[in-house]
Scaffold this active site. Structure first.
Site, PDB file in Angstrom:
ATOM      1  N   LYS A  46       0.811  -1.228   0.000  1.00 31.30           N
ATOM      2  CA  LYS A  46       0.000   0.000   0.000  1.00 31.30           C
ATOM      3  C   LYS A  46       0.844   1.277   0.000  1.00 31.30           C
ATOM      4  O   LYS A  46       0.436   2.276  -0.571  1.00 31.30           O
ATOM      5  CB  LYS A  46      -0.934   0.021   1.218  1.00 31.30           C
ATOM      6  CG  LYS A  46      -2.070  -0.989   1.135  1.00 31.30           C
ATOM      7  CD  LYS A  46      -2.990  -0.823   2.342  1.00 31.30           C
ATOM      8  CE  LYS A  46      -4.088  -1.845   2.344  1.00 31.30           C
ATOM      9  NZ  LYS A  46      -5.022  -1.666   3.458  1.00 31.30           N
ATOM     10  N   ASN A  67      -4.943   1.791  -1.800  1.00 35.67           N
ATOM     11  CA  ASN A  67      -5.369   0.389  -1.902  1.00 35.67           C
ATOM     12  C   ASN A  67      -6.138   0.133  -3.193  1.00 35.67           C
ATOM     13  O   ASN A  67      -6.625  -0.964  -3.416  1.00 35.67           O
ATOM     14  CB  ASN A  67      -6.195  -0.040  -0.684  1.00 35.67           C
ATOM     15  CG  ASN A  67      -7.534   0.646  -0.634  1.00 35.67           C
ATOM     16  OD1 ASN A  67      -7.698   1.743  -1.159  1.00 35.67           O
ATOM     17  ND2 ASN A  67      -8.502   0.012  -0.008  1.00 35.67           N
ATOM     18  N   ASP A  84      -9.972   2.675   2.000  1.00 34.97           N
ATOM     19  CA  ASP A  84     -10.082   2.241   3.405  1.00 34.97           C
ATOM     20  C   ASP A  84     -10.692   3.354   4.252  1.00 34.97           C
ATOM     21  O   ASP A  84     -11.534   3.115   5.106  1.00 34.97           O
ATOM     22  CB  ASP A  84      -8.701   1.909   3.984  1.00 34.97           C
ATOM     23  CG  ASP A  84      -8.213   0.533   3.561  1.00 34.97           C
ATOM     24  OD1 ASP A  84      -9.042  -0.294   3.163  1.00 34.97           O
ATOM     25  OD2 ASP A  84      -6.991   0.297   3.635  1.00 34.97           O
ATOM     26  N   GLY A 112      -1.132   1.900   9.233  1.00 40.18           N
ATOM     27  CA  GLY A 112      -1.868   2.226   8.014  1.00 40.18           C
ATOM     28  C   GLY A 112      -3.341   2.523   8.278  1.00 40.18           C
ATOM     29  O   GLY A 112      -3.869   3.561   7.847  1.00 40.18           O
ATOM     30  N   ALA A 113      -4.011   1.624   9.001  1.00 40.44           N
ATOM     31  CA  ALA A 113      -5.448   1.818   9.267  1.00 40.44           C
ATOM     32  C   ALA A 113      -5.663   3.024  10.184  1.00 40.44           C
ATOM     33  O   ALA A 113      -6.628   3.782  10.015  1.00 40.44           O
ATOM     34  CB  ALA A 113      -6.041   0.552   9.890  1.00 40.44           C
ATOM     35  N   ASN A 132      -1.225   5.275  21.016  1.00 34.46           N
ATOM     36  CA  ASN A 132      -0.500   4.166  20.374  1.00 34.46           C
ATOM     37  C   ASN A 132       0.505   3.562  21.342  1.00 34.46           C
ATOM     38  O   ASN A 132       1.021   4.240  22.234  1.00 34.46           O
ATOM     39  CB  ASN A 132       0.230   4.674  19.119  1.00 34.46           C
ATOM     40  CG  ASN A 132       0.707   3.536  18.234  1.00 34.46           C
ATOM     41  OD1 ASN A 132      -0.033   2.578  18.016  1.00 34.46           O
ATOM     42  ND2 ASN A 132       1.919   3.625  17.733  1.00 34.46           N
ATOM     43  N   THR A 134       3.557   2.575  20.688  1.00 33.83           N
ATOM     44  CA  THR A 134       4.781   3.363  20.542  1.00 33.83           C
ATOM     45  C   THR A 134       4.352   4.831  20.535  1.00 33.83           C
ATOM     46  O   THR A 134       3.840   5.330  19.532  1.00 33.83           O
ATOM     47  CB  THR A 134       5.501   2.994  19.220  1.00 33.83           C
ATOM     48  OG1 THR A 134       5.638   1.572  19.180  1.00 33.83           O
ATOM     49  CG2 THR A 134       6.857   3.656  19.106  1.00 33.83           C
TER      50      THR A 134
HETATM   51  N1  LIG Z   1     -11.669  -3.701   8.210  1.00 32.18           N
HETATM   52  C1  LIG Z   1     -10.864  -3.408   7.203  1.00 32.18           C
HETATM   53  O1  LIG Z   1     -11.277  -3.251   6.039  1.00 32.18           O
HETATM   54  C2  LIG Z   1      -9.407  -3.210   7.506  1.00 32.18           C
HETATM   55  C3  LIG Z   1      -8.572  -2.491   6.614  1.00 32.18           C
HETATM   56  C4  LIG Z   1      -7.225  -2.305   6.960  1.00 32.18           C
HETATM   57  C5  LIG Z   1      -6.729  -2.859   8.153  1.00 32.18           C
HETATM   58  N2  LIG Z   1      -7.573  -3.556   8.981  1.00 32.18           N
HETATM   59  C6  LIG Z   1      -7.086  -4.142  10.245  1.00 32.18           C
HETATM   60  O2  LIG Z   1      -6.478  -3.142  11.025  1.00 32.18           O
HETATM   61  C7  LIG Z   1      -5.426  -3.709  11.806  1.00 32.18           C
HETATM   62  C8  LIG Z   1      -4.152  -2.891  11.631  1.00 32.18           C
HETATM   63  O3  LIG Z   1      -3.736  -2.917  10.277  1.00 32.18           O
HETATM   64  P1  LIG Z   1      -2.615  -1.884   9.750  1.00 32.18           P
HETATM   65  O4  LIG Z   1      -2.497  -2.111   8.298  1.00 32.18           O
HETATM   66  O5  LIG Z   1      -2.872  -0.524  10.265  1.00 32.18           O
HETATM   67  O6  LIG Z   1      -1.297  -2.465  10.492  1.00 32.18           O
HETATM   68  P2  LIG Z   1       0.061  -1.685  10.816  1.00 32.18           P
HETATM   69  O7  LIG Z   1       0.319  -0.591   9.847  1.00 32.18           O
HETATM   70  O8  LIG Z   1       1.091  -2.754  11.003  1.00 32.18           O
HETATM   71  O9  LIG Z   1      -0.202  -0.981  12.268  1.00 32.18           O
HETATM   72  C9  LIG Z   1      -0.408  -1.760  13.413  1.00 32.18           C
HETATM   73  C10 LIG Z   1      -0.779  -0.859  14.599  1.00 32.18           C
HETATM   74  O10 LIG Z   1      -1.188  -1.718  15.681  1.00 32.18           O
HETATM   75  C11 LIG Z   1      -0.345  -1.493  16.828  1.00 32.18           C
HETATM   76  N3  LIG Z   1      -0.168  -2.794  17.472  1.00 32.18           N
HETATM   77  C12 LIG Z   1       0.074  -3.989  16.867  1.00 32.18           C
HETATM   78  N4  LIG Z   1       0.149  -4.965  17.790  1.00 32.18           N
HETATM   79  C13 LIG Z   1      -0.051  -4.367  19.013  1.00 32.18           C
HETATM   80  C14 LIG Z   1      -0.092  -4.853  20.346  1.00 32.18           C
HETATM   81  N5  LIG Z   1       0.091  -6.148  20.630  1.00 32.18           N
HETATM   82  N6  LIG Z   1      -0.324  -3.966  21.340  1.00 32.18           N
HETATM   83  C15 LIG Z   1      -0.517  -2.649  21.072  1.00 32.18           C
HETATM   84  N7  LIG Z   1      -0.488  -2.131  19.824  1.00 32.18           N
HETATM   85  C16 LIG Z   1      -0.251  -2.986  18.809  1.00 32.18           C
HETATM   86  C17 LIG Z   1       0.920  -0.903  16.274  1.00 32.18           C
HETATM   87  O11 LIG Z   1       1.568  -0.168  17.298  1.00 32.18           O
HETATM   88  P3  LIG Z   1       3.130   0.207  17.220  1.00 32.18           P
HETATM   89  O12 LIG Z   1       3.217   1.485  16.416  1.00 32.18           O
HETATM   90  O13 LIG Z   1       3.521   0.386  18.629  1.00 32.18           O
HETATM   91  O14 LIG Z   1       3.818  -0.940  16.546  1.00 32.18           O
HETATM   92  C18 LIG Z   1       0.374  -0.022  15.141  1.00 32.18           C
HETATM   93  O15 LIG Z   1      -0.141   1.189  15.656  1.00 32.18           O
HETATM   94  C19 LIG Z   1      -5.316  -5.177  11.354  1.00 32.18           C
HETATM   95  O16 LIG Z   1      -6.010  -5.979  12.272  1.00 32.18           O
HETATM   96  C20 LIG Z   1      -6.013  -5.195  10.010  1.00 32.18           C
HETATM   97  O17 LIG Z   1      -6.595  -6.459   9.721  1.00 32.18           O
HETATM   98  C21 LIG Z   1      -8.882  -3.726   8.678  1.00 32.18           C
END
Ligand SMILES: NC(=O)c1ccc[n+]([C@@H]2O[C@H](COP(=O)([O-])OP(=O)(O)OC[C@H]3O[C@@H](n4cnc5c(N)ncnc54)[C@H](OP(=O)(O)O)[C@@H]3O)[C@@H](O)[C@H]2O)c1
Length: 246
Positions: A46, A67, A84, A112-113, A132, A134
């Site tokens: 993305k 996306n 998104d 990203g989300a 967040n 971090t």
């Molecule tokens: N419904 C939909 O259409 C849709 C679309 C996109 C994404 N999503 C969902 O959204 C979620 C995130 O996706 P993303 O693309 O944004 O991922 P990403 O860019 O990797 O970001 C992950 C985020 O989650 C935090 N995080 C991860 N594990 C954690 C934990 N154990 N404790 C606390 N914070 C944690 C990270 O914090 P740090 O900065 O501290 O690492 C970061 O802020 C996923 O579950 C994905 O499936 C859903």
């Protein structure tokens, strides 16, 4: 497949296929045939896709991720969009049954989300708070969107007003770790609506507990479906047969 059923239902002469891509730049250069009207683009491409496009929608540019890529039939130019943010924000506004403008909107996560939610809510005129794990990432995103940054721990007692909106954009609570939740249940009574980007399971622990506290809940599945029909409309130029996406 969702898209193919929808194409068939309106007699659209097209097919949606899955392609596993290692290098998005090489892929877009190679698959340049006018037969391609566009591409859905998912993790981990993305952000990298931005560098391959001729035009980028301003909100997608701010979010730093696309996306959906559309190929112009006249000159082959590629334009990038982020559906998104549209999916999430429209699902939340429908759940609220009112616009987001002026509401206090708390986003957990700054990936990203999280960026899509923060920019989308900013576009709608909400007041934004980013929490967040971090803290530094929360602070960076908050600075860009004009928001306040919090640590995850601060969120437990954060209650400047009633009727706030909470949006989880982390993967906490996603299968298989369905017993996890990003915020204690006792803090949820401060929110009138809780959204969870996680969509497996559909009803996460966060949403179940929010419901028990009396909040309106909106599932990540709703975001997923809506971002898909926004892509469908961009690919076909036709209104999406929304009932087929459910
Ligand atoms: N419904 C939909 O259409 C849709 C679309 C996109 C994404 N999503 C969902 O959204 C979620 C995130 O996706 P993303 O693309 O944004 O991922 P990403 O860019 O990797 O970001 C992950 C985020 O989650 C935090 N995080 C991860 N594990 C954690 C934990 N154990 N404790 C606390 N914070 C944690 C990270 O914090 P740090 O900065 O501290 O690492 C970061 O802020 C996923 O579950 C994905 O499936 C859903």
């Amino acid at each position: 497949l969702l898209y193919n059923q929808a194409f068939k239902s309106v007699g659209f002469d097209g097919v949606y296929v899955h392609l596993l891509v290692d290098d998005i730049t090489k892929f877009l250069r190679t698959y340049s045939s006018p037969d391609f009207v566009g591409f859905s683009c998912t993790i981990p491409h993305k952000e990298a896709a931005l560098g391959c496009l001729d035009e980028i929608d301003p909100v997608a540019k701010s979010i730093g991720a696309v996306n959906c890529i559309i190929r112009s039939p006249s000159d082959g130019k590629l334009s990038g969009y982020n559906t998104d943010y549209f999916g999430a924000i429209s699902a939340i506004e429908d759940g609220l049954q009112s616009p987001l403008a002026g509401k206090l909107f708390v986003v957990i996560g700054a990936g990203g989300a999280g960026k899509a939610l923060a920019y989308g809510a900013k576009e709608k005129g909400a007041r934004i708070v980013i929490a967040n794990r971090t803290y530094e990432r929360a602070r960076e995103l908050a600075e860009i969107v004009g928001a306040r940054a919090l640590s995850l721990a601060e969120l437990d007692t954060f209650h400047p007003e009633d009727g706030m909106i909470l949006a989880n954009s982390t993967s906490i609570g996603m299968q298989p770790k369905v017993d996890e939740t990003p915020i204690p249940k006792k803090a949820l009574s401060n929110y009138s609506l809780v959204f969870d980007a996680v969509y497996t399971p559909k009803l996460t622990r966060l949403l179940r507990e929010a419901e028990e506290c009396g909040a309106t809940v909106v599932s990540g599945l709703e975001m997923f479906i809506r971002q898909a029909y926004e892509q469908y409309e961009r690919f076909t130029g036709l209104p999406a047969p929304k009932e087929l996406f459910r």
